[in-house]
Design a protein around this motif. Structure first.
Motif, PDB file in Angstrom:
ATOM      1  N   SER A 119       0.781  -1.130   0.389  1.00  0.00           N
ATOM      2  CA  SER A 119       0.122   0.088   0.088  1.00  0.00           C
ATOM      3  C   SER A 119       0.540   0.960   0.184  1.00  0.00           C
ATOM      4  O   SER A 119       0.401   2.030  -1.331  1.00  0.00           O
ATOM      5  N   SER A 124      -0.362   5.537  -6.282  1.00  0.00           N
ATOM      6  CA  SER A 124      -2.121   5.742  -6.078  1.00  0.00           C
ATOM      7  C   SER A 124      -1.965   6.462  -7.090  1.00  0.00           C
ATOM      8  O   SER A 124      -3.437   6.553  -7.516  1.00  0.00           O
ATOM      9  N   LYS A 156      -5.178   5.914   0.227  1.00  0.00           N
ATOM     10  CA  LYS A 156      -5.752   5.665  -0.840  1.00  0.00           C
ATOM     11  C   LYS A 156      -6.064   4.723  -1.943  1.00  0.00           C
ATOM     12  O   LYS A 156      -6.515   3.583  -2.459  1.00  0.00           O
ATOM     13  N   ASN A 157      -4.742   3.332  -1.729  1.00  0.00           N
ATOM     14  CA  ASN A 157      -4.275   2.178  -2.022  1.00  0.00           C
ATOM     15  C   ASN A 157      -5.197   1.317  -1.326  1.00  0.00           C
ATOM     16  O   ASN A 157      -5.831   0.263  -2.160  1.00  0.00           O
ATOM     17  N   ALA A 160      -9.102   1.804  -2.115  1.00  0.00           N
ATOM     18  CA  ALA A 160      -8.928   1.424  -3.960  1.00  0.00           C
ATOM     19  C   ALA A 160      -9.320  -0.314  -3.732  1.00  0.00           C
ATOM     20  O   ALA A 160     -10.851  -1.468  -4.079  1.00  0.00           O
ATOM     21  N   ARG A 163     -12.278  -1.407  -2.062  1.00  0.00           N
ATOM     22  CA  ARG A 163     -12.975  -1.323  -2.801  1.00  0.00           C
ATOM     23  C   ARG A 163     -13.852  -2.448  -3.899  1.00  0.00           C
ATOM     24  O   ARG A 163     -14.432  -3.289  -3.806  1.00  0.00           O
ATOM     25  N   ALA A 164     -12.410  -2.813  -4.677  1.00  0.00           N
ATOM     26  CA  ALA A 164     -12.568  -3.962  -5.131  1.00  0.00           C
ATOM     27  C   ALA A 164     -12.789  -5.703  -4.778  1.00  0.00           C
ATOM     28  O   ALA A 164     -13.722  -6.174  -5.511  1.00  0.00           O
ATOM     29  N   ALA A 192      -8.078  -1.683  -9.188  1.00  0.00           N
ATOM     30  CA  ALA A 192      -8.844  -1.711  -8.660  1.00  0.00           C
ATOM     31  C   ALA A 192      -8.113   0.066  -8.271  1.00  0.00           C
ATOM     32  O   ALA A 192      -8.447   1.076  -7.787  1.00  0.00           O
ATOM     33  N   THR A 193      -6.669  -0.034  -8.703  1.00  0.00           N
ATOM     34  CA  THR A 193      -5.687   1.502  -8.780  1.00  0.00           C
ATOM     35  C   THR A 193      -6.136   2.144  -9.867  1.00  0.00           C
ATOM     36  O   THR A 193      -5.428   3.583  -8.842  1.00  0.00           O
ATOM     37  N   ARG A 194      -6.644   2.097 -10.732  1.00  0.00           N
ATOM     38  CA  ARG A 194      -6.519   2.709 -12.020  1.00  0.00           C
ATOM     39  C   ARG A 194      -7.431   3.632 -11.706  1.00  0.00           C
ATOM     40  O   ARG A 194      -8.620   3.446 -11.438  1.00  0.00           O
ATOM     41  N   ILE A 196      -6.790   6.077  -8.997  1.00  0.00           N
ATOM     42  CA  ILE A 196      -7.729   6.630  -7.737  1.00  0.00           C
ATOM     43  C   ILE A 196      -7.122   7.564  -7.773  1.00  0.00           C
ATOM     44  O   ILE A 196      -7.836   8.221  -6.957  1.00  0.00           O
ATOM     45  N   LEU A 199     -10.059   9.847  -6.472  1.00  0.00           N
ATOM     46  CA  LEU A 199     -10.628   9.314  -5.362  1.00  0.00           C
ATOM     47  C   LEU A 199     -10.669  11.025  -4.000  1.00  0.00           C
ATOM     48  O   LEU A 199      -9.976  11.848  -4.332  1.00  0.00           O
TER      49      LEU A 199
END
Length: 199
Positions: A119, A124, A156-157, A160, A163-164, A192-194, A196, A199
């Protein structure tokens, strides 16, 4: 997590009480009194810490539908002499336990992201993975030109990744492995991190 104002004052009192205890003769009544005083201060620190944890976890669970945390190996981390006091004071294990059972009460979701997910080192903004990063590095710049605060970038990571996991129904326990040898969380990370940074 802890209350710094009370914590500092209680730590000073504890240090003084322990020094006085060390000077008392073994087996004496005064030593017994000093030992009880040290025990009372320890109990006060524990009570205040737990009170702070209860207030924080209750607020987090009430205000959020989904909470994402990192599955940290606290037992291994306290072996680091420089970090042991801070980690113990933060009572991360108690924090997670309270968060999970209160989330169950309120019908909330707690997602624990795999402890091996990088992380802090994952950009991010672009998804690039930085080389090994010592703990003293708090600010770093990715090759894409974005400068990161280590903790903010990690948050942030983790968001994400959480959420994934929530969207895809992937497992959140690090022990759960796929045939390829990676945890389900890891397989969802890159997608998921693309993007990001939005956010």
């Amino acid at each position: 997590i802890a209350n710094p104002r009370h914590e500092r004052r209680d730590r000073a009192r504890l240090a003084l009480a322990q020094r006085r205890l060390a000077k008392k003769a073994k087996g004496s009544a005064n030593r017994a009194k000093a030992r009880h005083k040290v025990a009372r201060i320890h109990a006060r620190i524990t009570d205040r810490r737990r009170d702070g944890l209860h207030k924080l976890t209750t607020r987090l669970v009430r205000e959020n539908q989904t909470l994402v945390i990192e599955d940290l190996t606290v037992r291994n981390m306290v072996r680091n002499r420089r970090l042991a006091r801070a980690i113990s004071d933060a009572a991360w294990s108690d924090f997670r336990s309270m968060l999970e059972y209160k989330a169950a009460w309120y019908g909330r979701e707690v997602i624990a992201v795999d402890r091996f997910f990088p992380s802090s080192r994952l950009c991010s903004a672009c998804g690039a993975l930085a080389e090994a990063m010592p703990l003293h590095v708090r600010i770093w710049t990715c090759g894409c030109g974005v400068t990161h605060d280590r903790d903010v970038n990690a948050a942030k990571n983790l968001l994400a990744a959480g959420r994934a996991v929530s969207a895809c129904g992937a497992g959140v326990r690090p022990q759960r492995r796929t045939p390829g040898g990676q945890s389900a969380t890891k397989q969802e990370i890159h997608g998921a991190t693309r993007g990001i940074s939005r956010l």
